[in-house]
Design a protein around this motif. Structure first.
Motif, short mmCIF file in Angstrom:
data_model
loop_
_atom_site.label_atom_id
_atom_site.label_comp_id
_atom_site.label_asym_id
_atom_site.label_seq_id
_atom_site.Cartn_x
_atom_site.Cartn_y
_atom_site.Cartn_z
N ARG A 57 0.81 -1.22 0.00
CA ARG A 57 0.00 0.00 0.00
C ARG A 57 0.84 1.27 0.00
NH1 ARG A 57 -5.40 -1.19 1.45
NH2 ARG A 57 -5.68 -3.41 1.93
N ARG A 58 2.14 1.13 -0.19
CA ARG A 58 3.01 2.31 -0.22
C ARG A 58 2.71 3.16 -1.46
NH1 ARG A 58 8.63 -0.70 -0.05
NH2 ARG A 58 7.42 -1.91 -1.56
N ARG A 59 2.88 4.45 -1.30
CA ARG A 59 2.68 5.37 -2.41
C ARG A 59 3.88 5.32 -3.34
NH1 ARG A 59 -0.85 9.72 -1.49
NH2 ARG A 59 0.63 11.20 -2.38
N GLY A 60 3.63 5.16 -4.63
CA GLY A 60 4.72 5.13 -5.61
C GLY A 60 5.24 6.53 -5.89
N TRP A 61 6.40 6.61 -6.54
CA TRP A 61 7.00 7.92 -6.84
C TRP A 61 6.07 8.81 -7.65
CZ3 TRP A 61 7.17 9.28 -11.84
CH2 TRP A 61 7.19 8.25 -12.81
N TRP A 62 5.20 8.18 -8.46
CA TRP A 62 4.31 8.94 -9.35
C TRP A 62 3.29 9.77 -8.58
CZ3 TRP A 62 5.21 3.71 -9.45
CH2 TRP A 62 4.30 2.91 -8.75
N GLU A 63 3.07 9.45 -7.30
CA GLU A 63 2.07 10.19 -6.53
C GLU A 63 2.47 11.65 -6.32
OE1 GLU A 63 -0.91 9.46 -5.62
OE2 GLU A 63 -0.87 7.41 -6.37
N GLU A 64 3.75 11.96 -6.44
CA GLU A 64 4.16 13.36 -6.28
C GLU A 64 3.65 14.24 -7.42
OE1 GLU A 64 8.55 14.10 -7.66
OE2 GLU A 64 8.47 12.06 -6.84
N TYR A 65 3.17 13.58 -8.49
CA TYR A 65 2.62 14.32 -9.63
C TYR A 65 1.09 14.33 -9.60
CZ TYR A 65 7.33 14.08 -11.60
OH TYR A 65 8.68 14.19 -11.81
N ARG A 66 0.48 13.88 -8.50
CA ARG A 66 -0.97 13.70 -8.44
C ARG A 66 -1.74 14.96 -8.80
NH1 ARG A 66 -4.21 9.73 -9.14
NH2 ARG A 66 -2.81 8.38 -7.93
N GLU A 67 -1.31 16.12 -8.36
CA GLU A 67 -2.03 17.36 -8.64
C GLU A 67 -1.42 18.13 -9.81
OE1 GLU A 67 -4.79 18.01 -7.05
OE2 GLU A 67 -4.53 16.21 -5.80
N ILE A 68 -0.45 17.51 -10.48
CA ILE A 68 0.28 18.23 -11.52
C ILE A 68 -0.01 17.68 -12.92
CG2 ILE A 68 2.59 18.84 -12.36
CD1 ILE A 68 3.55 18.60 -9.45
N ALA A 111 2.36 4.92 -15.17
CA ALA A 111 3.59 4.67 -14.42
C ALA A 111 3.41 3.50 -13.45
CB ALA A 111 4.01 5.93 -13.67
N GLU A 112 2.24 3.42 -12.83
CA GLU A 112 1.99 2.34 -11.87
C GLU A 112 1.89 0.99 -12.58
OE1 GLU A 112 -1.07 1.15 -8.24
OE2 GLU A 112 -1.72 2.55 -9.79
N ILE A 113 1.16 0.95 -13.69
CA ILE A 113 1.03 -0.29 -14.45
C ILE A 113 2.40 -0.75 -14.93
CG2 ILE A 113 0.12 -1.26 -16.61
CD1 ILE A 113 -2.32 0.63 -16.21
N GLU A 114 3.18 0.17 -15.43
CA GLU A 114 4.53 -0.11 -15.93
C GLU A 114 5.42 -0.65 -14.81
OE1 GLU A 114 6.43 2.68 -19.20
OE2 GLU A 114 6.60 3.52 -17.18
N HIS A 115 5.33 -0.02 -13.66
CA HIS A 115 6.17 -0.39 -12.51
C HIS A 115 5.96 -1.85 -12.11
CE1 HIS A 115 8.28 0.13 -8.67
NE2 HIS A 115 7.27 -0.51 -8.10
N HIS A 116 4.72 -2.32 -12.23
CA HIS A 116 4.40 -3.67 -11.80
C HIS A 116 4.42 -4.69 -12.94
CE1 HIS A 116 3.33 -2.66 -7.66
NE2 HIS A 116 2.72 -1.59 -8.13
N GLY A 117 4.73 -4.25 -14.16
CA GLY A 117 4.74 -5.15 -15.30
C GLY A 117 5.86 -6.18 -15.22
#
Length: 283
Positions: A83-94, A103-109
């Motif tokens: 349940r950790r937040r991935g690095w991509w979450e820093e772009y959530r509002e951007i 990015a998340e799908i790719e990370h777990h591929g």
């Protein structure tokens, strides 16, 4: 179950797959909820990722739905963890949410397969090349927006360099190699970057030359991310309004076939890199 205000792509896919299992079993939401000892409302929230779900709940649901595909069941159970937040979450509002989903799908591929006709695949782009692509975007982006997109793309590229990096295959049409985004200097450095990446054991770059007599797919860009089992694969298509994700079994099979046919039309890896080198020498 814990409520989730912003379900991730991974959790959304988990809920969708549980819904598919229920529908294949011929069960309504009410019937399935009765079997699972929950309410129809809670089950619906689980299927649309408003609520989290435990590995045990996934296994119980699979049993109730008469699913005997153990590999799929365990892959779905694994999707409930971390349940950790991935690095991509820093772009959530951007950035647009779909880019974060990518990015998340790719990370777990478990493997990545791209086919491009006009552009070098994003994971293979240099910073200067990427910046020039975004500079020419329509509608026009502001300088801060461009830099956010570039930094996001660079961070995505970490999947190619991390320990235990998964296999990455790129099919690139010769037209993309001859585009001179940013001028000869930027184009030359981009081609050299491809040559350097092509030397990595887990990266395969193949070029479809102008001389190829077959080029299926009408030149569309396709990005295929394999999951732990084929049922959890994802195809991403680029559209003018952003990325589109496809995960239906019939369409996944269609894009697997398309990539296989494109692969057949491409030059072998060694000859492909020789062509990249030759084009670079012309600049």
């Amino acid at each position: 179950m814990a409520g989730r205000t912003a379900p991730t792509a991974r959790r959304t896919r988990l809920g969708a797959e549980l819904r598919k299992l229920r529908e294949r079993a011929g069960l309504t939401t009410t019937q399935a909820a009765d079997l699972l000892g929950t309410s129809p409302g809670q089950l619906s929230n689980m299927e649309v990722a408003r609520f989290g779900v435990s590995p045990e709940r996934v296994r119980v649901a699979a049993q109730a739905y008469s699913c005997t595909d153990q590999a799929l069941i365990e892959a779905l159970a694994a999707m409930t963890g971390d349940r950790r937040r991935g690095w991509w979450e820093e772009y959530r509002e951007i950035l647009p949410p779909k880019l974060l989903d990518l990015a998340e799908i790719e990370h777990h591929g478990t493997s990545l397969h791209a086919a491009h006709s006009i552009h070098v695949p994003g994971l293979l782009q240099t910073v200067d090349h990427s910046r020039e692509i975004y500079r020419q975007a329509v509608p026009e982006m502001s300088p801060p927006q461009i830099e956010h997109r570039v930094s996001y793309r660079v961070k995505r590229q970490a999947v190619l360099y991390r320990e235990g990096a998964v296999p990455y295959r790129a099919l690139i049409h010769e037209a993309a190699l001859r585009m001179r985004f940013g001028g000869p200097g930027v184009a030359r450095r981009q081609l050299q970057h491809l040559l350097d990446l092509g030397e990595r054991s887990h990266v395969s770059i193949k070029v479809i030359p102008f001389s190829a007599t077959d080029y299926p797919g009408s030149g569309q860009s396709v990005y295929y991310v394999r999951g732990p089992v084929p049922a959890l694969d994802t195809t991403q298509l680029d559209q003018s309004h952003g990325p589109v994700f496809i995960d239906s079994e019939a369409q996944l099979a269609q894009y697997r076939l398309l990539l296989e046919r494109l692969d057949t039309a491409a030059l072998p890896p060694k000859e492909s890199l020789d062509l990249v080198h030759a084009i670079a020498q012309e600049l």
